[in-house]
Design a protein around this motif. Sequence first.
Motif: not given
Length: 422
Positions: A267-268, A280-282
């Motif tokens: 998610w972003h 993805c970072s999240s």
Amino acid sequence: MTSALFVALLAFVSSLAFKAADGAVRYNLEVDNDAPITTGALGAVKARLVINNGTGTFTANPNLYQFHWTYSILNLVEKSEDEFHSWISVQSDIPGNYTVTVSVHHTDCWRCPSIAQNATVLQFTESVVGNILIAQADGNATFVNDSTNLATETVTKMSFVLHDPSSYLSTALFSYKWEFGDGNTFLTDVPEAEHIYTTAGSYTLKLRVGARLRGSQNMKIGYFSSYLQLFDPVKSIKVKGPTSTIVEQNLSLSIHVNGSPPLSLCWHMSSECVALSNQCSSLVNISTPHYSLDYQFNATGRKCLSLSVWNRVSMLQAYHAITVTHNSVLPLLFILPCAILLVIVIGFIASTMLRGTRPPKDMVEVADFDFSPMADKPTLLLDSDVNTVNTCCLHCFRQKDGLEEEQPLLWPRTRAVRQYTV
């Protein structure tokens, strides 16, 4: 006797010379085969000599060296050399594992020891040799799934690939029996089948292949199986929660995914909706189709929650729009007292201005009628005596109850005309 001794001495000297020349050179002999092989078919074994002379590595020309093969009880059908390999074709009617060895010698020194040697195991089997390929469609493209992780409600294509490098079974009659593992079977004479799995879970695909050579009663049979893991693809992503919030207030969203776990959720949150990739970072790995997300905004505006969810068979993206505004309660507590104070000040100023611009009241003349007896009345003044009568003006003094009025309360707009006493 002397000549024989001379030949032996010459061979020994040549051997020493080749050893000295080969001291700085390294040889590596690579051997491979195309096993397993069905009995009766031809099996090929290839050898390649690689030379490292200290400055580089290259493949030796096999015609410049002598390759010596040992193939036990196998039947040698052919031996040959090409540009890079020396190879043989062997055949056996008896199943088993056979060791094939090969050694390489210098052509000009047949008495010298081998410069390289190696061995391989060639397997012959009674059964048909091959493997199962499984594929599923992804949009308009069909891909081969080597991991056996498949999607439900999708056409699964299965095919059998025969391993017959010598074309031994090219004229055979084949039969195929597919068992899909969910209670369904399929009989055919072609090496292909299609099936749709409706329920997620684990299945064992089984295949029986029969090959009958033309003009022979000999039937070669092969049994094959493949373990399949079926997953529900990610069909939908639903986000439940408010579409508007205020700055620095906790926003709780519930995300529901229609797909088989394990799932990966990325998610972003930003001002624009963006497409997310697997990196993805999240990134969150979830084992259930539900996930709760809490977030706080530091600035106002229109925001977008970008979501990407995937499992082992599919991926899907979704977006959720959110409007962020300021807190309306705190500004109201500050504005309301200010508004009340402003109204009071304006009212006070307006009252003061109205009081200062009010016009003075006119003096009202009152007729004084005296109905007492004539004897008590004073003598009527004549017109000639009018001028002697004191008129009320700005500097007159009126006496009342023994008190003098220093300043008249009302300013006369016009001069008093006359006063009469009746």
